[in-house]
Design a protein around this motif. Structure first.
Motif, mmCIF file in Angstrom:
data_model
loop_
_atom_site.group_PDB
_atom_site.id
_atom_site.type_symbol
_atom_site.label_atom_id
_atom_site.label_comp_id
_atom_site.label_asym_id
_atom_site.label_seq_id
_atom_site.Cartn_x
_atom_site.Cartn_y
_atom_site.Cartn_z
ATOM 1 N N ASN A 57 48.574 41.174 25.922
ATOM 2 C CA ASN A 57 48.319 39.971 25.127
ATOM 3 C C ASN A 57 49.610 39.224 24.853
ATOM 4 O OD1 ASN A 57 45.552 39.996 24.724
ATOM 5 N ND2 ASN A 57 45.769 41.612 23.190
ATOM 6 N N SER A 62 47.861 32.787 30.127
ATOM 7 C CA SER A 62 47.110 31.546 29.914
ATOM 8 C C SER A 62 48.027 30.331 30.030
ATOM 9 C CB SER A 62 46.447 31.547 28.546
ATOM 10 O OG SER A 62 45.511 32.594 28.474
ATOM 11 N N ASP A 179 40.639 32.246 33.837
ATOM 12 C CA ASP A 179 41.386 32.909 32.776
ATOM 13 C C ASP A 179 40.428 33.794 31.981
ATOM 14 O OD1 ASP A 179 43.370 33.670 31.093
ATOM 15 O OD2 ASP A 179 43.607 31.751 30.076
ATOM 16 N N GLU A 180 40.530 35.063 32.210
ATOM 17 C CA GLU A 180 39.656 36.050 31.573
ATOM 18 C C GLU A 180 38.170 35.726 31.726
ATOM 19 O OE1 GLU A 180 40.927 37.772 28.003
ATOM 20 O OE2 GLU A 180 42.970 37.010 28.169
ATOM 21 N N ILE A 183 35.715 38.447 30.070
ATOM 22 C CA ILE A 183 35.944 38.894 28.686
ATOM 23 C C ILE A 183 34.622 38.942 27.919
ATOM 24 C CG2 ILE A 183 36.441 36.601 27.711
ATOM 25 C CD1 ILE A 183 38.656 37.944 26.085
ATOM 26 N N THR A 211 43.042 36.050 35.655
ATOM 27 C CA THR A 211 43.703 36.884 34.678
ATOM 28 C C THR A 211 42.637 37.749 34.038
ATOM 29 O OG1 THR A 211 43.376 35.636 32.645
ATOM 30 C CG2 THR A 211 45.100 34.873 34.113
ATOM 31 N N THR A 212 43.022 38.939 33.694
ATOM 32 C CA THR A 212 42.043 39.849 33.100
ATOM 33 C C THR A 212 42.744 40.980 32.386
ATOM 34 O OG1 THR A 212 40.161 41.258 33.601
ATOM 35 C CG2 THR A 212 41.912 41.204 35.217
ATOM 36 N N HIS A 213 41.980 41.653 31.554
ATOM 37 C CA HIS A 213 42.465 42.882 30.936
ATOM 38 C C HIS A 213 41.736 44.059 31.535
ATOM 39 C CE1 HIS A 213 45.004 41.366 27.870
ATOM 40 N NE2 HIS A 213 44.100 40.506 27.487
ATOM 41 N N ASP A 214 40.723 43.746 32.336
ATOM 42 C CA ASP A 214 39.820 44.776 32.813
ATOM 43 C C ASP A 214 40.322 45.321 34.145
ATOM 44 O OD1 ASP A 214 37.713 46.150 33.991
ATOM 45 O OD2 ASP A 214 36.268 45.035 32.782
#
Ligand SMILES: Nc1ncnc2c1ncn2[C@@H]1O[C@H](COP(=O)(O)OP(=O)(O)O)[C@@H](O)[C@H]1O
Ligand SMILES: [Mg+2]
Lengths: 328, 268
Positions: A57, A62, A179-180, A183, A211-214
């Motif tokens: 984060n 972004s 972007d995500e 989510i 972009t991702t967190h996964d």
């Protein structure tokens, strides 16, 4: 072709203080801080590639996507996408891209999604033929027809995201920034979205950055990943290479037919699983070859079954974040 | 031609904004009642001021009432949200507009045209009919003058919009657009003659106003409508409208070009 060279973007952040004196200070002499969200970022992405853009984060993902899509001006450095300078050529450039900001819908809140799509058809001057084929194709993968007459503000997050993603692809863009996009979605919708992005990328050869967190997103969809933190690049390469370079050990679990004490193979000692005493666990560094190991073990004991666990991308990436740019 | 118009993106935006304006029925109804009451009150005040006289300063009572009613109704019909752009910039919603291949200023203008068109049809027209019945408004001098007055109103609308646009773009530098917006509305309210017809202002002020855009917003159209302007004067008023329109559009565009660099899209 996407080219970034030494791109820098800072934000001025006003530090708000609380309390009476703080409020006075905010009013007359606000304390500001300059935050470098993107710090000398450079990379190149050829046409048709599917790139995962990851980072913790506040890493600057972004901000980078916003500059790439022409809505945010960089402080310095150069951005070029298919010959355009995004912020300068905005009006001409955005016709060639599709953008999804997972946290914000691009659709008209009060319109049913079919009307939103009609609106986009006019704005992008999409020919009837292409419009119809696209709507059909998107419907098939994303099942938009189940909610096409609802207003955007009435949609669930998953529905809205599907509508937003479809909207971003409607005018057959050459480049997509997401972007995500996954989510907050449930597993089924996530799978749908991944399948959609993948199939469009394969069919149309468009470039995709997301972009991702996964980590599942990364493993299932992207061939190349860029990892950033503090606005700077930490890693650029394939997912496999990431495993080879940073994934230090694999876990080999061998189930034996009889209980035995600790085994040693290729100089690695096993540990016996407490719950399942027939299972021996070996942590195998990457320089040791697994077939050799297994041969050695089978010479010592009878193997009933074996499992190999590759290092998890998530663990590797966590380690990269922790180590920071210096060691990477 | 009609097809082109129908599928044009800005026309679509205008139509969307028009139909969105129809949604708020309660506020529409109260707005209507509000402007009818204001017209009644203002006309009563002027009636008292005239005290039964046919004309004052050579201006007949019916001409004054016609002027007052038209400028009041037009000024309530033509309303712009000076905070529309500021709000979008602040919330980050401006991102979705920037991501579309269109001009933000034009799309905002057509949004304003859409909602004002609704007010013109749903607000201005009925209040005008009611006022015409109760206050014996003067008819247009001729059909040609009516058309010219309509053109003059359209230019007046554009002038108001371009001024509003400049105010809304200052939001990139000024956090409190509200005070500037209020100041602008008061200045226009006074000098454009919505409160006191320009006829009754001191001669020196009237002369000064000839060099400003204010007397060609509401006052010129009404004078054309009443047949109080010669052809030369009408041509001059159109020229003046276009001149100021050019000045304001240029200022607005320059400010926008400087300001757009400062947009930081929040969120994400
Ligand atoms: N509009 C803004 N104003 C002030 N600071 C911002 C703004 N946008 C981003 N930042 C700051 O820049 C850094 C990077 O943000 P962002 O690019 O959104 O990160 P990510 O998407 O990787 O989570 C963060 O520290 C964030 O607080
Ligand atoms: Mg983000």
């Amino acid at each position: 072709m996407i080219e970034l060279e030494n791109v820098v973007r800072s934000f001025k952040i006003v530090k708000r203080k609380s309390g009476f004196r703080g409020t006075l200070k905010n009013l007359f002499a606000p304390e500001t801080e300059i935050k470098r969200a993107v710090n000398n970022l450079s990379f190149t992405i050829p046409d048709g590639q599917m790139v995962g853009f990851i980072g913790p984060n506040g890493a600057g993902k972004s901000t980078t996507v916003k500059m790439l899509s022409g809505v945010l001006y960089p402080d310095s450095g150069s951005l070029r996408v298919n010959g355009f300078v995004p912020h300068r050529d905005r009006k001409k450039y955005v016709r060639h891209i599709g953008v999804v900001f997972g946290q914000r819908s691009q659709l008209w809140q009060d319109l049913p999604i079919t009307d939103s799509f009609e609106m986009l058809k006019s704005i992008y001057k999409i020919p009837d033929e292409i419009y119809r084929t696209n709507i059909e194709l998107f419907n098939e993968i994303l099942s938009l027809h189940t909610f096409e007459n609802k207003q955007v503000r009435q949609l669930s997050l998953g529905q809205r995201m599907r509508a937003d993603i479809a909207a971003a692809f409607l005018h057959n863009p050459d480049i997509i920034f997401l972007d995500e996009p996954t989510i907050g979605l449930d597993v089924v919708v996530k799978e749908n979205v991944r399948a959609f992005i993948k199939s469009i990328n394969e069919q149309r050869g468009c470039t995709v950055i997301f972009t991702t967190h996964d980590m599942q997103d990364i493993e299932k969809v992207c061939k190349r990943i860029l990892i950033i933190d503090e606005g700077a690049l930490l890693y650029d390469g394939t997912t496999e290479k990431l495993r080879d370079v940073f994934g230090e050990e694999r876990v080999l679990t061998v189930s034996l037919n009889e209980k035995t004490d600790t085994l040693t193979a290729c100089g690695i000692k096993s540990s016996v699983d407490a719950e399942n005493p027939l299972d021996h666990i070996f942590r195998v560094p990457k320089q040791i070859k697994l077939p050799e190991m297994i041969t050695e073990i089978s010479a010592k004991a009878e193997i009933a079954d074996l499992r190999i666990k590759e290092p998890e991308i998530e663990a590797i990436i966590r380690r990269i974040y922790e180590k920071g740019a210096a060691d990477a | 031609m009609l097809d082109v118009l129908k599928s044009n993106k800005y026309i679509k935006i205008m139509r969307m904004s028009f139909s969105q304006s129809t949604v708020f029925r309660a506020s529409y109804f109260f707005g209507l009642v509000n402007s009818i009451i204001s017209v009644f009150i203002t006309v009563s005040i002027w009636k008292a001021l005239y005290g039964g006289a046919e004309s004052v300063d050579g201006i007949s009572f019916s001409a004054t009432v016609t002027n007052i009613v038209f400028s009041m109704l037009l000024s309530t019909a033509f309303g712009f949200n000076d905070f529309a752009i500021a709000g979008k910039v602040h919330s980050g919603a401006v991102a979705s507009e920037l991501l579309k291949p269109m001009s933000i200023s034009l799309s905002n203008m057509f949004q304003a045209i859409g909602s004002n068109l609704f007010k013109l049809i749903g607000h201005f027209a009925p209040t005008l009919i009611i006022s015409a019945i109760f206050f014996k408004l003067l008819p247009p001098k001729s059909f040609a003058m009516l058309l010219l007055a309509a053109v003059s109103v359209i230019f007046g609308f554009c002038l108001l919009y371009s001024i509003s646009y400049i105010v809304s773009v200052t939001s990139f530098w000024i956090t409190n657009v509200w005070s500037l917006s209020t100041l602008k509305n008061v200045i226009i309210g006074i000098f454009a003659g919505t409160m006191l017809p320009i006829w009754f202002m001191p001669q020196s002020l009237q002369n000064a106003l000839r060099y400003t855009p204010f007397d060609v917003i509401y006052f010129a159209p009404v004078k054309i409508y009443l047949g109080q302007m010669t052809v030369e004067e009408i041509a001059f008023s159109f020229g003046k409208q276009l001149f100021w329109l050019g000045v304001f559009i240029l200022c607005g565009a320059l400010l926008w070009r400087k300001g757009v660099k400062k947009i930081v899209i929040a969120g994400g």
